[in-house]
Write a protein that holds these residues in place. Structure first.
Motif, PDB file in Angstrom:
ATOM      1  N   LEU A 173       0.871  -1.173   0.000  1.00 15.51           N
ATOM      2  CA  LEU A 173       0.000   0.000   0.000  1.00 15.51           C
ATOM      3  C   LEU A 173       0.906   1.220   0.000  1.00 15.51           C
ATOM      4  O   LEU A 173       1.513   1.573   1.023  1.00 15.51           O
ATOM      5  N   LEU A 174       1.028   1.847  -1.161  1.00 15.98           N
ATOM      6  CA  LEU A 174       2.050   2.854  -1.412  1.00 15.98           C
ATOM      7  C   LEU A 174       1.384   4.197  -1.677  1.00 15.98           C
ATOM      8  O   LEU A 174       0.568   4.329  -2.599  1.00 15.98           O
ATOM      9  N   THR A 175       1.745   5.191  -0.866  1.00 18.91           N
ATOM     10  CA  THR A 175       1.084   6.494  -0.901  1.00 18.91           C
ATOM     11  C   THR A 175       2.053   7.567  -1.390  1.00 18.91           C
ATOM     12  O   THR A 175       3.190   7.645  -0.928  1.00 18.91           O
ATOM     13  N   ALA A 176       1.576   8.363  -2.346  1.00 20.47           N
ATOM     14  CA  ALA A 176       2.381   9.440  -2.913  1.00 20.47           C
ATOM     15  C   ALA A 176       1.529  10.691  -3.049  1.00 20.47           C
ATOM     16  O   ALA A 176       0.292  10.620  -3.093  1.00 20.47           O
ATOM     17  N   PRO A 177       2.153  11.855  -3.126  1.00 21.19           N
ATOM     18  CA  PRO A 177       1.376  13.087  -3.329  1.00 21.19           C
ATOM     19  C   PRO A 177       0.671  13.039  -4.689  1.00 21.19           C
ATOM     20  O   PRO A 177       1.169  12.440  -5.642  1.00 21.19           O
ATOM     21  N   LYS A 178      -0.483  13.668  -4.766  1.00 27.92           N
ATOM     22  CA  LYS A 178      -1.120  13.835  -6.071  1.00 27.92           C
ATOM     23  C   LYS A 178      -0.222  14.699  -6.955  1.00 27.92           C
ATOM     24  O   LYS A 178       0.401  15.647  -6.462  1.00 27.92           O
ATOM     25  N   PRO A 179      -0.122  14.425  -8.250  1.00 27.39           N
ATOM     26  CA  PRO A 179      -0.824  13.391  -9.035  1.00 27.39           C
ATOM     27  C   PRO A 179       0.049  12.186  -9.324  1.00 27.39           C
ATOM     28  O   PRO A 179      -0.109  11.536 -10.352  1.00 27.39           O
ATOM     29  N   TYR A 180       1.009  11.858  -8.431  1.00 34.50           N
ATOM     30  CA  TYR A 180       2.016  10.850  -8.749  1.00 34.50           C
ATOM     31  C   TYR A 180       1.441   9.435  -8.727  1.00 34.50           C
ATOM     32  O   TYR A 180       0.556   9.111  -7.929  1.00 34.50           O
ATOM     33  N   PHE A 181       2.004   8.600  -9.613  1.00 35.08           N
ATOM     34  CA  PHE A 181       1.653   7.185  -9.713  1.00 35.08           C
ATOM     35  C   PHE A 181       2.810   6.371  -9.155  1.00 35.08           C
ATOM     36  O   PHE A 181       3.980   6.743  -9.302  1.00 35.08           O
ATOM     37  N   VAL A 182       2.499   5.247  -8.522  1.00 36.56           N
ATOM     38  CA  VAL A 182       3.527   4.340  -8.012  1.00 36.56           C
ATOM     39  C   VAL A 182       3.306   2.967  -8.636  1.00 36.56           C
ATOM     40  O   VAL A 182       2.259   2.335  -8.417  1.00 36.56           O
ATOM     41  N   ALA A 183       4.249   2.514  -9.431  1.00 37.35           N
ATOM     42  CA  ALA A 183       4.195   1.181 -10.046  1.00 37.35           C
ATOM     43  C   ALA A 183       4.896   0.191  -9.136  1.00 37.35           C
ATOM     44  O   ALA A 183       5.959   0.486  -8.578  1.00 37.35           O
ATOM     45  N   SER A 184       4.310  -1.001  -8.997  1.00 38.23           N
ATOM     46  CA  SER A 184       4.887  -1.980  -8.082  1.00 38.23           C
ATOM     47  C   SER A 184       4.548  -3.393  -8.536  1.00 38.23           C
ATOM     48  O   SER A 184       4.002  -3.603  -9.628  1.00 38.23           O
ATOM     49  N   ASN A 185       4.869  -4.362  -7.694  1.00 38.83           N
ATOM     50  CA  ASN A 185       4.722  -5.782  -8.023  1.00 38.83           C
ATOM     51  C   ASN A 185       3.258  -6.221  -8.007  1.00 38.83           C
ATOM     52  O   ASN A 185       2.431  -5.675  -7.286  1.00 38.83           O
ATOM     53  N   GLY A 186       2.977  -7.278  -8.765  1.00 37.85           N
ATOM     54  CA  GLY A 186       1.654  -7.897  -8.729  1.00 37.85           C
ATOM     55  C   GLY A 186       0.634  -7.130  -9.543  1.00 37.85           C
ATOM     56  O   GLY A 186       0.942  -6.504 -10.557  1.00 37.85           O
ATOM     57  N   ARG A 187      -0.610  -7.187  -9.070  1.00 39.63           N
ATOM     58  CA  ARG A 187      -1.702  -6.464  -9.735  1.00 39.63           C
ATOM     59  C   ARG A 187      -2.187  -5.322  -8.849  1.00 39.63           C
ATOM     60  O   ARG A 187      -2.142  -5.410  -7.626  1.00 39.63           O
ATOM     61  N   LEU A 188      -2.659  -4.272  -9.506  1.00 36.63           N
ATOM     62  CA  LEU A 188      -3.215  -3.131  -8.793  1.00 36.63           C
ATOM     63  C   LEU A 188      -4.631  -3.481  -8.354  1.00 36.63           C
ATOM     64  O   LEU A 188      -5.533  -3.632  -9.177  1.00 36.63           O
ATOM     65  N   ARG A 189      -4.820  -3.622  -7.047  1.00 37.78           N
ATOM     66  CA  ARG A 189      -6.124  -4.015  -6.501  1.00 37.78           C
ATOM     67  C   ARG A 189      -7.058  -2.820  -6.346  1.00 37.78           C
ATOM     68  O   ARG A 189      -8.267  -2.947  -6.546  1.00 37.78           O
ATOM     69  N   SER A 190      -6.523  -1.669  -5.949  1.00 36.34           N
ATOM     70  CA  SER A 190      -7.378  -0.497  -5.752  1.00 36.34           C
ATOM     71  C   SER A 190      -6.520   0.752  -5.695  1.00 36.34           C
ATOM     72  O   SER A 190      -5.306   0.688  -5.470  1.00 36.34           O
ATOM     73  N   THR A 191      -7.175   1.886  -5.897  1.00 34.08           N
ATOM     74  CA  THR A 191      -6.545   3.200  -5.724  1.00 34.08           C
ATOM     75  C   THR A 191      -7.433   4.024  -4.811  1.00 34.08           C
ATOM     76  O   THR A 191      -8.616   4.219  -5.106  1.00 34.08           O
ATOM     77  N   LEU A 192      -6.869   4.467  -3.701  1.00 36.28           N
ATOM     78  CA  LEU A 192      -7.611   5.272  -2.724  1.00 36.28           C
ATOM     79  C   LEU A 192      -7.175   6.721  -2.852  1.00 36.28           C
ATOM     80  O   LEU A 192      -5.991   7.033  -2.730  1.00 36.28           O
ATOM     81  N   GLU A 193      -8.144   7.616  -3.093  1.00 38.09           N
ATOM     82  CA  GLU A 193      -7.829   9.019  -3.279  1.00 38.09           C
ATOM     83  C   GLU A 193      -8.106   9.803  -2.009  1.00 38.09           C
ATOM     84  O   GLU A 193      -9.212   9.763  -1.459  1.00 38.09           O
ATOM     85  N   GLY A 194      -7.103  10.488  -1.512  1.00 39.89           N
ATOM     86  CA  GLY A 194      -7.261  11.383  -0.373  1.00 39.89           C
ATOM     87  C   GLY A 194      -7.298  12.822  -0.845  1.00 39.89           C
ATOM     88  O   GLY A 194      -7.342  13.114  -2.043  1.00 39.89           O
ATOM     89  N   GLU A 195      -7.253  13.738   0.112  1.00 37.58           N
ATOM     90  CA  GLU A 195      -7.356  15.154  -0.245  1.00 37.58           C
ATOM     91  C   GLU A 195      -6.187  15.614  -1.099  1.00 37.58           C
ATOM     92  O   GLU A 195      -6.366  16.334  -2.086  1.00 37.58           O
ATOM     93  N   ASP A 196      -4.987  15.177  -0.739  1.00 37.08           N
ATOM     94  CA  ASP A 196      -3.810  15.611  -1.481  1.00 37.08           C
ATOM     95  C   ASP A 196      -2.851  14.469  -1.775  1.00 37.08           C
ATOM     96  O   ASP A 196      -1.696  14.682  -2.083  1.00 37.08           O
ATOM     97  N   LYS A 197      -3.341  13.226  -1.662  1.00 35.15           N
ATOM     98  CA  LYS A 197      -2.480  12.078  -1.891  1.00 35.15           C
ATOM     99  C   LYS A 197      -3.270  10.929  -2.504  1.00 35.15           C
ATOM    100  O   LYS A 197      -4.499  10.894  -2.470  1.00 35.15           O
ATOM    101  N   LEU A 198      -2.531   9.963  -3.043  1.00 42.91           N
ATOM    102  CA  LEU A 198      -3.113   8.767  -3.652  1.00 42.91           C
ATOM    103  C   LEU A 198      -2.420   7.546  -3.064  1.00 42.91           C
ATOM    104  O   LEU A 198      -1.187   7.524  -2.923  1.00 42.91           O
ATOM    105  N   THR A 199      -3.209   6.519  -2.732  1.00 39.96           N
ATOM    106  CA  THR A 199      -2.655   5.271  -2.214  1.00 39.96           C
ATOM    107  C   THR A 199      -2.977   4.149  -3.193  1.00 39.96           C
ATOM    108  O   THR A 199      -4.140   3.915  -3.533  1.00 39.96           O
ATOM    109  N   TYR A 200      -1.931   3.466  -3.628  1.00 36.92           N
ATOM    110  CA  TYR A 200      -2.064   2.373  -4.588  1.00 36.92           C
ATOM    111  C   TYR A 200      -1.846   1.048  -3.854  1.00 36.92           C
ATOM    112  O   TYR A 200      -0.811   0.858  -3.195  1.00 36.92           O
TER     113      TYR A 200
END
Length: 524
Positions: A173-200
């Motif tokens: 579960l990898l969190t970065a400031p908007k609008p950044y994307f984080v690529a990682s292992n496996g499959r992307l199960r969900s993306t959670l959007e916060g006020e100023d960040k995104l969790t992949y």
């Protein structure tokens, strides 16, 4: 002036202290031998402005006995703020890059470690790893991680040893400031959007080498397709490149497709069909991160037959079979990862450039093998001890020589069978001994002398050719105590001759050419 010099000295000292030579492998710690890792749940937030990370790792494990100490690895540069077991804080000690946890009196099979700090910077990625924080041409942050030589201790608390893989995979579960994307292992199960960040939320259920747990942050352009595997299944295929390189992404995706088809032809179906086939552009050359290979070769495509070739793309993809699916427990056998993958690079030449391109490539590479270090290192080697150029070049030549000795009818089915053997794949580990025994059993040939010479020594045979009579030549391979079949070009054509330390008479009205295609490493 003195104050300025003092500040400069302290700055340089801090940088020197931070650039430690982290190494991993070697004999496993006795305390760590008591546990088996089942799963990691890594939750991290990235702070690119300060080059820091903050989060936790929840480690699920099993042990056959009650533990007095749960020993993990984490570099001292990070601060451990809290450790929980069974919902309760537990005592811990963190020094010397070792995190010792004193379990509470329970039957717990999980521990959660909260930690964070400034990341170690890679001095020469990927060979000297760490985090690489850069900016792209549009002034967006761009972060990559490389850790083959350092292990997972440089980014998370873990049982950091090549013999230990989480048997039930990882959740990230990898969190970065908007609008950044984080690529990682496996499959992307969900993306959670916060006020100023995104969790992949990325996840894989496959076992994974801890240095292959990885993430890359940036603002990327994505191209994708559905890849049809030779297994008959469909696997998502993705490439993520920087926005400034978006026009190059479609061709990169097609090359990834061609490389995957080529690897599958010779080594069997893609090993992680429930995840994805993918590459992400990184601010360093590349690395074989399971299902999210790092790509930093600047789109240097070259013609190869009717297609294009990108050596970095193809090589790192090959590690999905050798290195990720088939893994060693002891870095002494690291050549199995690199040598077999490098031989897969030769096969791209064979498949798309034809025999002439293949043999030109092999002969060209063989010239530069120094024969200084044995391919197989001593038992319980660390990564630093085992990693050198000959595990690639000479390792690949050993596999090439096996092809010449065994013939294609035996060799190609054998390599595919080895890559598919359940005794050596995924959670199970392989050794050089396993490989040698498999080849000999499959082929029905005694190859002990060949393996001993080329894998465990730096010696190679010396070719000696002497004239015998009007139309005879005595040919020997000095410095060995076994024979092997070698091609000889005579006036009558190409013949295979068993050559060894005793001279073998070959009839030819003109001087024979021994091993004209370059199957065997020898002094000529």
């Amino acid at each position: 002036m003195k104050k300025q010099l003092l500040i400069l000295f302290l700055t340089l000292l801090a940088q020197f202290a931070f650039a430690q030579d982290w190494d991993w492998g070697g004999p496993m710690d006795p305390l760590q031998q008591k546990i088996r890792i089942r799963h990691y749940r890594l939750e991290l937030e990235f702070f690119p402005e300060t080059q820091r990370i903050q989060g936790s790792n929840t480690i699920t494990f099993s042990a056959e006995e009650k533990l007095d100490t749960l020993r993990l690895n984490l570099i001292d540069e990070y601060e451990v703020q809290q450790v929980l077991m069974d919902g309760k804080e537990v005592k811990f000690s963190h020094k010397g890059d070792i995190l010792d946890i004193i379990p509470v009196d329970c039957t717990c099979d999980q521990v959660q470690v909260f930690y964070g700090g400034k990341t170690p910077i890679a001095p020469n990625p990927p060979w000297e790893g760490g985090f690489t924080w850069e900016k792209d041409q549009l002034e967006n942050h761009w972060m990559g991680l490389s850790s083959q030589g350092e292990g997972s201790q440089i980014f998370m608390p873990a049982l950091d040893h090549p013999a230990s893989e989480p048997s039930e995979g990882v959740d990230l579960l990898l969190t970065a400031p908007k609008p950044y994307f984080v690529a990682s292992n496996g499959r992307l199960r969900s993306t959670l959007e916060g006020e100023d960040k995104l969790t992949y939320h990325w996840a894989t259920a496959y076992p994974i080498n801890v240095y292959n747990i990885n993430f890359t942050m940036g603002i990327f352009h994505e191209e994708k397709l559905d890849f049809t595997s030779i297994s008959g299944g469909t696997i998502p295929m993705h490439v993520w490149v920087l926005q400034e390189n978006r026009t190059k992404a479609p061709e990169l995706l097609q090359l990834l497709k061609i490389s995957t088809e080529t690897q599958e032809k010779y080594f069997g179906p893609f090993p992680f069909p429930d995840d994805k086939i993918a590459v992400v552009e990184t601010p360093y050359l590349g690395m074989e991160h399971q299902t999210i290979n790092a790509y930093g070769n600047n789109f240097q495509f070259v013609p190869m037959g009717a297609t294009q070739y990108d050596w970095l793309l193809h090589h790192e993809l090959g590690h999905e079979w050798f290195g990720n699916k088939i893994s060693v427990a002891d870095f002494a056998d690291l050549w199995i990862h690199e040598g077999l993958t490098a031989y897969g690079d030769f096969l791209f030449y064979w498949e798309h450039g034809g025999p002439e391109a293949y043999f030109d490539k092999v002969r060209g590479d063989a010239k530069y093998i120094p024969h200084i270090k044995p391919v197989v290192s001593p038992a319980n080697s660390t990564e630093n001890e085992a990693y050198h150029g000959e595990i690639y070049s000479k390792g690949a030549m050993v596999i090439h020589s096996l092809r010449g000795i065994l013939g294609d009818e035996v060799f190609f089915p054998m390599i595919k069978a080895f890559a598919s053997d359940e005794r050596f794949t995924y959670q199970n580990r392989v050794s050089t001994k396993d490989f040698m025994e498999f080849v000999q059993s499959y082929s029905g040939q005694d190859l002990r002398g060949f393996f001993e010479l080329y894998l465990y020594t730096t010696d190679i045979p010396r070719l000696k050719v002497g004239k015998k009579g009007k139309s005879g030549y005595a040919i020997a391979l000095q410095g060995i105590d076994f024979t092997m079949p070698v091609e000889v070009e005579t006036s009558e054509g190409l013949v295979r001759v068993a050559l060894g330390p005793k001279p073998t008479l070959v009839r030819s009205s003109s001087p024979p050419v021994v091993d004209p295609r370059g199957w065997i490493m020898m002094e000529r």
